[in-house]
Motif scaffolding. Sequence first.
Motif, PDB file in Angstrom:
ATOM      1  N   ALA A  54      -7.536  -4.354  -2.868  1.00 39.50           N
ATOM      2  CA  ALA A  54      -6.402  -4.352  -3.548  1.00 39.50           C
ATOM      3  C   ALA A  54      -5.327  -5.661  -2.910  1.00 39.50           C
ATOM      4  CB  ALA A  54      -5.719  -2.973  -3.576  1.00 39.50           C
ATOM      5  N   LEU A  55      -4.692  -6.284  -3.891  1.00 41.82           N
ATOM      6  CA  LEU A  55      -3.756  -7.438  -3.318  1.00 41.82           C
ATOM      7  C   LEU A  55      -2.678  -6.769  -2.358  1.00 41.82           C
ATOM      8  CD1 LEU A  55      -2.881 -10.274  -3.595  1.00 41.82           C
ATOM      9  CD2 LEU A  55      -1.342  -9.468  -5.746  1.00 41.82           C
ATOM     10  N   VAL A  56      -2.125  -5.518  -2.765  1.00 47.08           N
ATOM     11  CA  VAL A  56      -1.229  -4.937  -1.837  1.00 47.08           C
ATOM     12  C   VAL A  56      -1.614  -4.723  -0.513  1.00 47.08           C
ATOM     13  CG1 VAL A  56       0.378  -3.136  -1.380  1.00 47.08           C
ATOM     14  CG2 VAL A  56       0.105  -4.107  -3.810  1.00 47.08           C
ATOM     15  N   ASN A  57      -3.122  -4.223  -0.302  1.00 47.29           N
ATOM     16  CA  ASN A  57      -3.709  -3.964   0.956  1.00 47.29           C
ATOM     17  C   ASN A  57      -3.868  -5.201   1.714  1.00 47.29           C
ATOM     18  OD1 ASN A  57      -5.074  -2.137   2.720  1.00 47.29           O
ATOM     19  ND2 ASN A  57      -6.793  -3.272   2.291  1.00 47.29           N
ATOM     20  N   GLY A  58      -4.256  -6.253   0.796  1.00 49.50           N
ATOM     21  CA  GLY A  58      -4.436  -7.585   1.667  1.00 49.50           C
ATOM     22  C   GLY A  58      -2.855  -7.871   2.396  1.00 49.50           C
ATOM     23  N   LEU A  59      -1.988  -7.969   1.448  1.00 50.92           N
ATOM     24  CA  LEU A  59      -0.683  -8.473   1.841  1.00 50.92           C
ATOM     25  C   LEU A  59      -0.341  -7.634   3.251  1.00 50.92           C
ATOM     26  CD1 LEU A  59       0.912  -9.374  -1.608  1.00 50.92           C
ATOM     27  CD2 LEU A  59       0.065 -10.848   0.225  1.00 50.92           C
ATOM     28  N   ALA A  60      -0.430  -6.330   3.043  1.00 53.41           N
ATOM     29  CA  ALA A  60       0.074  -5.578   4.395  1.00 53.41           C
ATOM     30  C   ALA A  60      -0.793  -5.538   5.513  1.00 53.41           C
ATOM     31  CB  ALA A  60      -0.227  -4.010   3.659  1.00 53.41           C
ATOM     32  N   VAL A  84       1.039  -8.909   7.542  1.00 53.39           N
ATOM     33  CA  VAL A  84       2.250  -8.715   8.066  1.00 53.39           C
ATOM     34  C   VAL A  84       2.334  -8.442   9.577  1.00 53.39           C
ATOM     35  CG1 VAL A  84       4.409  -7.420   8.271  1.00 53.39           C
ATOM     36  CG2 VAL A  84       3.574  -8.135   6.153  1.00 53.39           C
ATOM     37  N   PRO A  85       1.786  -7.549   9.974  1.00 54.33           N
ATOM     38  CA  PRO A  85       1.211  -7.233  11.585  1.00 54.33           C
ATOM     39  C   PRO A  85       0.758  -8.353  12.359  1.00 54.33           C
ATOM     40  CG  PRO A  85       0.224  -5.763  10.293  1.00 54.33           C
ATOM     41  CD  PRO A  85       0.776  -6.405   9.302  1.00 54.33           C
ATOM     42  N   ALA A  86      -0.333  -8.796  11.524  1.00 54.69           N
ATOM     43  CA  ALA A  86      -1.058  -9.862  12.238  1.00 54.69           C
ATOM     44  C   ALA A  86      -0.207 -11.063  12.503  1.00 54.69           C
ATOM     45  CB  ALA A  86      -2.184 -10.501  11.442  1.00 54.69           C
ATOM     46  N   CYS A  87       0.969 -11.548  11.468  1.00 53.39           N
ATOM     47  CA  CYS A  87       1.379 -12.609  11.782  1.00 53.39           C
ATOM     48  C   CYS A  87       2.753 -12.272  12.767  1.00 53.39           C
ATOM     49  CB  CYS A  87       2.288 -13.147  10.433  1.00 53.39           C
ATOM     50  SG  CYS A  87       0.819 -13.980   9.466  1.00 53.39           S
ATOM     51  N   GLY A  88       3.031 -10.968  12.890  1.00 50.92           N
ATOM     52  CA  GLY A  88       4.093 -10.349  13.790  1.00 50.92           C
ATOM     53  C   GLY A  88       3.393 -10.770  15.036  1.00 50.92           C
ATOM     54  N   MET A  89       2.076 -10.742  15.410  1.00 48.86           N
ATOM     55  CA  MET A  89       1.701 -10.826  16.660  1.00 48.86           C
ATOM     56  C   MET A  89       2.288 -12.049  17.481  1.00 48.86           C
ATOM     57  SD  MET A  89       0.233  -8.254  18.145  1.00 48.86           S
ATOM     58  CE  MET A  89      -0.731  -8.863  19.423  1.00 48.86           C
ATOM     59  N   ALA A 139       4.458  -1.920  13.750  1.00 46.91           N
ATOM     60  CA  ALA A 139       3.111  -2.438  12.838  1.00 46.91           C
ATOM     61  C   ALA A 139       2.376  -1.072  12.260  1.00 46.91           C
ATOM     62  CB  ALA A 139       2.042  -2.958  13.637  1.00 46.91           C
ATOM     63  N   SER A 140       2.693   0.258  12.621  1.00 49.08           N
ATOM     64  CA  SER A 140       2.188   1.352  12.116  1.00 49.08           C
ATOM     65  C   SER A 140       2.331   1.661  10.459  1.00 49.08           C
ATOM     66  CB  SER A 140       2.587   2.501  12.868  1.00 49.08           C
ATOM     67  OG  SER A 140       3.981   2.757  12.761  1.00 49.08           O
ATOM     68  N   PRO A 141       3.529   1.347   9.987  1.00 48.77           N
ATOM     69  CA  PRO A 141       3.418   1.483   8.515  1.00 48.77           C
ATOM     70  C   PRO A 141       2.637   0.563   7.925  1.00 48.77           C
ATOM     71  CG  PRO A 141       5.838   1.179   9.405  1.00 48.77           C
ATOM     72  CD  PRO A 141       4.705   0.845  10.480  1.00 48.77           C
ATOM     73  N   PHE A 142       2.402  -0.518   8.211  1.00 49.51           N
ATOM     74  CA  PHE A 142       1.265  -1.472   7.428  1.00 49.51           C
ATOM     75  C   PHE A 142      -0.268  -0.758   7.760  1.00 49.51           C
ATOM     76  CE2 PHE A 142       5.203  -3.904   8.600  1.00 49.51           C
ATOM     77  CZ  PHE A 142       5.398  -4.375   7.426  1.00 49.51           C
ATOM     78  N   VAL A 143      -0.380  -0.270   9.097  1.00 51.33           N
ATOM     79  CA  VAL A 143      -1.652   0.228   9.169  1.00 51.33           C
ATOM     80  C   VAL A 143      -1.942   1.591   8.555  1.00 51.33           C
ATOM     81  CG1 VAL A 143      -3.142   1.426  10.977  1.00 51.33           C
ATOM     82  CG2 VAL A 143      -1.822  -0.714  11.501  1.00 51.33           C
ATOM     83  N   LEU A 144      -0.930   2.131   7.975  1.00 49.91           N
ATOM     84  CA  LEU A 144      -0.834   3.285   7.407  1.00 49.91           C
ATOM     85  C   LEU A 144      -1.091   2.941   5.604  1.00 49.91           C
ATOM     86  CD1 LEU A 144       1.829   5.528   8.691  1.00 49.91           C
ATOM     87  CD2 LEU A 144      -0.680   5.867   8.817  1.00 49.91           C
ATOM     88  N   VAL A 145      -0.688   1.954   5.361  1.00 50.43           N
ATOM     89  CA  VAL A 145      -0.915   1.268   4.126  1.00 50.43           C
ATOM     90  C   VAL A 145      -2.473   1.028   3.774  1.00 50.43           C
ATOM     91  CG1 VAL A 145      -0.388  -0.555   2.354  1.00 50.43           C
ATOM     92  CG2 VAL A 145       1.431   0.533   3.384  1.00 50.43           C
TER      93      VAL A 145
END
Length: 246
Positions: A122-128, A131-136, A104-110
Motif C-alpha cells: 500500500a502507498l501509505v505503508n511505503g511512505l510510513a 520517515v523513520p529511515a530518513c530520520g536515521m 519511530a514507533s508510530p510508523f512501525v505500528l503503521v
Amino acid sequence: MAKTTRRTWIPDQHGAWAMLAVPFLAGTLLAPRPGWTHALLFGAWLLGYVAVFHGQQWLRLHARGLRSAGRHVLPALVSGAAFAAVGVPLAVLHPWLVPAALLASPFVLVNTHYARRGRERALVNGLAAVVPACGMLLVAARLGGLGPAGAWPAALACLLYFAGTVPYVKTMIRERNSRAYRTGSVACHAAALVVAVLLSPWLALPFTAYLVRAAVLPGRGLKVPVVGAVEVAGSAALLVSLPLLF
C-alpha cells in the motif's frame, strides 16, 4: 544450503536496503566526529529491521492460519536478540537514543498494521516506512556531534527522494498501467524538485534527474533489475551529494 539460509533470514525487500543505508551513511559523513559507535548503531539498525520484518511476516501469515508463518520465528528471535545485545549498551552510553527510537514507533505500528492485513504494498505503508529511515540521518549525525539544526536539510532531502521512489516504483511495476499513479508520481517529483532547490540550488541536478526518470521511464517495459539499477544510481547520487552540499 547457504543460499537457502540467506533467503530464509535476509529480507528480500531489495529497495529497503538503500533506504536503510543511505540516510544513515549520509548522517555519518556529515557528522564532525564519526566513530566506532556509528558501526555499532548501523549494525543495531539493520538487525532491528530484520527482526521487525520477520515479526511482521509471521503476523501476516499467522493471521491467515498458514503454517509457513513458523519459518519466520527463529530469524525474528535471533535477530531481535542480536539487536538487543548491540542496542542496549548503545542506549546506556547514549540515553537519548531511547526517545529517538520511540519517535519511530508510530510508523512501525503503521507498517505492522498493513502487514497484518497483507497490504505491505500500500502507498501509505511505503511512505510510513520512509520517515523513520530518513530520520536515521538525524540520529547518525547527532551521534557524531551534529545537532538537528545542522542536519535537518539533508534529512529532508533524503525524505523527498525516498518518498518519491514509493509512487515511482509502483508506476514501473505494480501500477504500470495506471495513468493516475504516473501523474501523481510526476507531480510529487516536481514538488520535490522545488523544495530541494530551496535547500540547496545544487540539488537541482539530482532532483531534476529524478523528475525526468519519473516522467520518461514508466511505460517503457524496463525489466525489474534495470529499474533497481536506476534506483541504486539515484541513491548513490544522493549519498555523494549530501556531504558535499551540507
